[in-house]
Design a protein around this motif. Structure first.
Motif, PDB file in Angstrom:
ATOM      1  N   LEU A  56       0.851  -1.269   0.010  1.00  0.00           N
ATOM      2  CA  LEU A  56       0.004  -0.184   0.063  1.00  0.00           C
ATOM      3  C   LEU A  56       0.941   1.219  -0.037  1.00  0.00           C
ATOM      4  O   LEU A  56       0.511   2.230  -0.881  1.00  0.00           O
ATOM      5  CB  LEU A  56      -1.032   0.059   1.381  1.00  0.00           C
ATOM      6  CG  LEU A  56      -1.835  -1.277   1.219  1.00  0.00           C
ATOM      7  CD1 LEU A  56      -2.517  -1.066   2.604  1.00  0.00           C
ATOM      8  CD2 LEU A  56      -2.652  -1.203  -0.029  1.00  0.00           C
ATOM      9  N   VAL A  57       1.912   1.168   0.657  1.00  0.00           N
ATOM     10  CA  VAL A  57       3.164   2.299   0.810  1.00  0.00           C
ATOM     11  C   VAL A  57       3.434   2.431  -0.668  1.00  0.00           C
ATOM     12  O   VAL A  57       3.513   3.589  -1.290  1.00  0.00           O
ATOM     13  CB  VAL A  57       4.046   2.220   1.694  1.00  0.00           C
ATOM     14  CG1 VAL A  57       4.918   3.323   1.716  1.00  0.00           C
ATOM     15  CG2 VAL A  57       3.318   2.088   3.139  1.00  0.00           C
ATOM     16  N   GLU A  58       3.804   1.270  -1.267  1.00  0.00           N
ATOM     17  CA  GLU A  58       4.436   1.535  -2.823  1.00  0.00           C
ATOM     18  C   GLU A  58       3.302   1.967  -3.655  1.00  0.00           C
ATOM     19  O   GLU A  58       3.800   2.620  -4.519  1.00  0.00           O
ATOM     20  CB  GLU A  58       4.715   0.231  -3.268  1.00  0.00           C
ATOM     21  CG  GLU A  58       5.534   0.055  -4.450  1.00  0.00           C
ATOM     22  CD  GLU A  58       6.866   1.092  -4.430  1.00  0.00           C
ATOM     23  OE1 GLU A  58       6.802   1.599  -5.598  1.00  0.00           O
ATOM     24  OE2 GLU A  58       7.350   1.255  -3.406  1.00  0.00           O
ATOM     25  N   ALA A  59       2.149   1.693  -3.411  1.00  0.00           N
ATOM     26  CA  ALA A  59       1.037   1.923  -4.153  1.00  0.00           C
ATOM     27  C   ALA A  59       1.081   3.683  -4.083  1.00  0.00           C
ATOM     28  O   ALA A  59       0.785   4.556  -5.230  1.00  0.00           O
ATOM     29  CB  ALA A  59      -0.417   1.563  -3.766  1.00  0.00           C
ATOM     30  N   PHE A  60       1.243   4.147  -2.935  1.00  0.00           N
ATOM     31  CA  PHE A  60       1.341   5.728  -2.675  1.00  0.00           C
ATOM     32  C   PHE A  60       2.381   6.361  -3.646  1.00  0.00           C
ATOM     33  O   PHE A  60       2.337   7.207  -4.211  1.00  0.00           O
ATOM     34  CB  PHE A  60       1.278   6.238  -1.405  1.00  0.00           C
ATOM     35  CG  PHE A  60       1.506   7.513  -1.037  1.00  0.00           C
ATOM     36  CD1 PHE A  60       0.516   8.441  -1.258  1.00  0.00           C
ATOM     37  CD2 PHE A  60       2.659   7.948  -0.892  1.00  0.00           C
ATOM     38  CE1 PHE A  60       0.814   9.739  -0.907  1.00  0.00           C
ATOM     39  CE2 PHE A  60       3.020   9.201  -0.616  1.00  0.00           C
ATOM     40  CZ  PHE A  60       1.925  10.255  -0.952  1.00  0.00           C
ATOM     41  N   ARG A  61       3.553   5.599  -3.322  1.00  0.00           N
ATOM     42  CA  ARG A  61       4.875   6.039  -4.000  1.00  0.00           C
ATOM     43  C   ARG A  61       4.661   6.094  -5.526  1.00  0.00           C
ATOM     44  O   ARG A  61       5.009   7.012  -6.190  1.00  0.00           O
ATOM     45  CB  ARG A  61       5.834   5.178  -3.719  1.00  0.00           C
ATOM     46  CG  ARG A  61       6.653   5.340  -2.600  1.00  0.00           C
ATOM     47  CD  ARG A  61       7.948   4.510  -2.521  1.00  0.00           C
ATOM     48  NE  ARG A  61       9.002   5.001  -1.343  1.00  0.00           N
ATOM     49  CZ  ARG A  61       8.941   4.375  -0.262  1.00  0.00           C
ATOM     50  NH1 ARG A  61       8.195   3.275   0.021  1.00  0.00           N
ATOM     51  NH2 ARG A  61       9.683   4.631   0.890  1.00  0.00           N
ATOM     52  N   GLU A  62       3.930   5.096  -6.140  1.00  0.00           N
ATOM     53  CA  GLU A  62       3.620   5.078  -7.543  1.00  0.00           C
ATOM     54  C   GLU A  62       2.485   6.636  -7.951  1.00  0.00           C
ATOM     55  O   GLU A  62       2.951   6.877  -8.806  1.00  0.00           O
ATOM     56  CB  GLU A  62       2.966   3.848  -7.754  1.00  0.00           C
ATOM     57  CG  GLU A  62       3.748   2.582  -7.885  1.00  0.00           C
ATOM     58  CD  GLU A  62       2.847   1.341  -8.217  1.00  0.00           C
ATOM     59  OE1 GLU A  62       1.810   1.469  -8.620  1.00  0.00           O
ATOM     60  OE2 GLU A  62       3.671   0.204  -7.913  1.00  0.00           O
ATOM     61  N   GLY A  63       1.807   6.661  -7.115  1.00  0.00           N
ATOM     62  CA  GLY A  63       0.903   7.721  -7.265  1.00  0.00           C
ATOM     63  C   GLY A  63       1.577   8.995  -7.296  1.00  0.00           C
ATOM     64  O   GLY A  63       1.317   9.889  -8.257  1.00  0.00           O
ATOM     65  N   ILE A  64       2.393   9.140  -6.332  1.00  0.00           N
ATOM     66  CA  ILE A  64       3.006  10.392  -6.396  1.00  0.00           C
ATOM     67  C   ILE A  64       4.086  10.767  -7.284  1.00  0.00           C
ATOM     68  O   ILE A  64       4.438  11.782  -7.899  1.00  0.00           O
ATOM     69  CB  ILE A  64       3.731  10.760  -4.877  1.00  0.00           C
ATOM     70  CG1 ILE A  64       3.918  12.174  -4.609  1.00  0.00           C
ATOM     71  CG2 ILE A  64       4.907   9.980  -4.649  1.00  0.00           C
ATOM     72  CD1 ILE A  64       2.673  12.951  -4.268  1.00  0.00           C
ATOM     73  N   ARG A  65       4.718   9.524  -7.735  1.00  0.00           N
ATOM     74  CA  ARG A  65       5.856   9.469  -8.787  1.00  0.00           C
ATOM     75  C   ARG A  65       5.024   9.824 -10.251  1.00  0.00           C
ATOM     76  O   ARG A  65       5.733  10.475 -11.043  1.00  0.00           O
ATOM     77  CB  ARG A  65       6.472   8.249  -8.959  1.00  0.00           C
ATOM     78  CG  ARG A  65       7.394   7.999  -7.801  1.00  0.00           C
ATOM     79  CD  ARG A  65       8.504   6.909  -8.312  1.00  0.00           C
ATOM     80  NE  ARG A  65       7.775   5.650  -8.554  1.00  0.00           N
ATOM     81  CZ  ARG A  65       7.813   4.648  -7.322  1.00  0.00           C
ATOM     82  NH1 ARG A  65       8.744   5.001  -6.154  1.00  0.00           N
ATOM     83  NH2 ARG A  65       7.149   3.591  -7.612  1.00  0.00           N
ATOM     84  N   GLU A  66       3.668   9.296 -10.340  1.00  0.00           N
ATOM     85  CA  GLU A  66       3.005   9.661 -11.543  1.00  0.00           C
ATOM     86  C   GLU A  66       2.643  11.008 -11.759  1.00  0.00           C
ATOM     87  O   GLU A  66       2.458  11.674 -12.712  1.00  0.00           O
ATOM     88  CB  GLU A  66       1.714   8.796 -11.611  1.00  0.00           C
ATOM     89  CG  GLU A  66       2.071   7.338 -11.675  1.00  0.00           C
ATOM     90  CD  GLU A  66       0.660   6.386 -11.592  1.00  0.00           C
ATOM     91  OE1 GLU A  66      -0.191   6.982 -11.219  1.00  0.00           O
ATOM     92  OE2 GLU A  66       0.767   5.110 -11.907  1.00  0.00           O
ATOM     93  N   LEU A  67       2.664  11.847 -10.733  1.00  0.00           N
ATOM     94  CA  LEU A  67       2.468  13.287 -10.705  1.00  0.00           C
ATOM     95  C   LEU A  67       3.681  14.186 -10.997  1.00  0.00           C
ATOM     96  O   LEU A  67       3.542  15.312 -10.753  1.00  0.00           O
ATOM     97  CB  LEU A  67       1.485  13.806  -9.437  1.00  0.00           C
ATOM     98  CG  LEU A  67       0.076  13.263  -9.131  1.00  0.00           C
ATOM     99  CD1 LEU A  67      -0.334  13.264  -7.958  1.00  0.00           C
ATOM    100  CD2 LEU A  67      -0.553  13.553 -10.229  1.00  0.00           C
ATOM    101  N   GLY A  68       4.856  13.500 -10.891  1.00  0.00           N
ATOM    102  CA  GLY A  68       5.967  14.160 -11.239  1.00  0.00           C
ATOM    103  C   GLY A  68       6.983  14.425 -10.216  1.00  0.00           C
ATOM    104  O   GLY A  68       7.926  14.967 -10.267  1.00  0.00           O
ATOM    105  N   TYR A  69       6.711  14.026  -9.123  1.00  0.00           N
ATOM    106  CA  TYR A  69       7.696  14.000  -7.859  1.00  0.00           C
ATOM    107  C   TYR A  69       8.730  12.812  -8.001  1.00  0.00           C
ATOM    108  O   TYR A  69       8.316  11.803  -8.319  1.00  0.00           O
ATOM    109  CB  TYR A  69       6.886  13.638  -6.544  1.00  0.00           C
ATOM    110  CG  TYR A  69       5.781  14.963  -6.405  1.00  0.00           C
ATOM    111  CD1 TYR A  69       6.163  16.209  -5.489  1.00  0.00           C
ATOM    112  CD2 TYR A  69       4.597  15.079  -7.065  1.00  0.00           C
ATOM    113  CE1 TYR A  69       5.189  17.092  -5.354  1.00  0.00           C
ATOM    114  CE2 TYR A  69       3.784  15.831  -6.860  1.00  0.00           C
ATOM    115  CZ  TYR A  69       4.123  17.101  -5.831  1.00  0.00           C
ATOM    116  OH  TYR A  69       3.029  18.119  -5.804  1.00  0.00           O
TER     117      TYR A  69
END
Length: 338
Positions: A56-69
């Motif tokens: 779940l933490v990795e899913a958040f990381r994926e989401g924030i990376r998809e936004l350019g971070y």
């Protein structure tokens, strides 16, 4: 919807959205972050262990990376795990507040409550809430009005639906156990709905309250002594989630059908689940974090509820239990594990 290809459609849709987010948003956001010259500090608090909720933490990381971070360059993630011990949440929440996180992501009502007791000004994003209005976290879903916003997994209508799906899978179902944590507001609503549906369907429903590891051990003993044919696990039960593989083994060895609110249980060997994707909710919480880091106030960001609920069936488990899942039910499944 055909279950044979629904998994591929989900992956394709996420890939497509990721391409859109990457192509249209990544460049300007990265440029904006560089201009700001600030590395965002994001806290994340979960009562579970790193092994139990790492995906779940990795899913958040994926989401924030998809936004350019970019982790380490435009943001750092301060993840804290309670390891299934609710008493640790207060100290971990206090630690994240002391670190002066720009925003704190919480994975359960208990985590949200722990952080909220420490601060009423620092932004809090619920990756998974059950009844934020009922718990007092927000004034309303449309206008939160405080320092909390994010996503809420609506469970009020799902209890009856899970029971009906279980009835389709188990012929002549008569006795069912409902396992829930009465300290979780959403689970209370889920229980009431399930109880009402069981009564109207002339089913015998046994309530088993589980909020500690000791409670779960007693529940195992009760399940084998009550003569139930199946059990349902309500959403947001940290004890159950942490021991989902053990629960699946217990159910199979005692030939008990099982229904859950999250697919992680089915991945671990449970029979069926019906609910929103928790991983998707964590990925989506990155959207709220991004808005807040760019200046939005939690009070002005409406709480989002899932629009899609997924039915997942473990056909391998069904065969082990001697259950023949009706083709009509398989055809409605979003994912079938074989």
């Amino acid at each position: 919807m055909s279950w044979a290809d629904s998994g591929h459609r989900v992956v394709d849709r996420r890939t497509f959205l990721g391409v859109i987010a990457g192509g249209l948003l990544a460049a300007p956001l990265a440029a904006e972050a560089q201009q700001m010259g600030k590395v965002a500090r994001i806290g994340l608090l979960t009562p579970s262990s790193s092994a139990g909720s790492g995906h779940l933490v990795e899913a958040f990381r994926e989401g924030i990376r998809e936004l350019g971070y970019i982790e380490g360059k435009t943001f750092v993630l301060e993840a804290r795990y309670g390891d299934g011990k609710s008493e640790r949440l207060v100290e971990l929440a206090r630690e994240l507040v002391r670190l002066k996180a720009d925003v704190i992501v919480t994975s359960t009502d208990a985590a949200t409550a722990a952080v909220r007791r420490q601060t009423r000004t620092m932004p809090i994003v619920m990756a998974f809430g059950t009844d934020p209005v009922g718990t007092g976290f927000v004034a309303s879903l449309g206008h939160p009005g405080g320092n909390v916003t994010g996503l809420s997994n609506s469970t009020t209508e799902l209890g009856g639906k899970r029971l009906e799906l279980l009835r389709e899978a188990v012929p002549r179902l008569a006795r069912v156990a409902f396992i829930w944590n009465p300290d979780v507001r959403g689970a209370v609503l889920d229980y009431k709905e399930t109880e009402s549906r069981a009564r109207s369907s002339h089913l015998e429903l046994h309530s088993l309250e589980v909020s500690t590891a000791e409670d779960l051990d007693r529940a195992f003993a009760t399940l084998t002594g009550k003569g139930v044919q199946a059990f349902i696990v309500a959403a947001a039960n940290i004890v159950m989630f942490a021991r989902r593989a053990e629960i699946a083994r217990f159910a199979q060895s005692n030939r008990l059908a099982s229904m859950y609110a999250a697919k992680e249980y089915v991945d671990a060997g449970g029979l069926m689940s019906y609910g929103a994707s928790v991983s998707d909710m964590f990925r989506r919480s990155a959207f709220y974090v991004d808005k807040i880091l760019k200046g939005a106030k939690p009070a002005d960001l409406p709480v989002e509820q899932p629009a899609k609920f997924e039915l997942v069936i473990n056909l391998k488990t069904a065969k082990a239990l001697g259950l023949a899942i009706p083709p009509s039910l398989l055809q409605r499944a979003d994912q079938v594990i074989e």
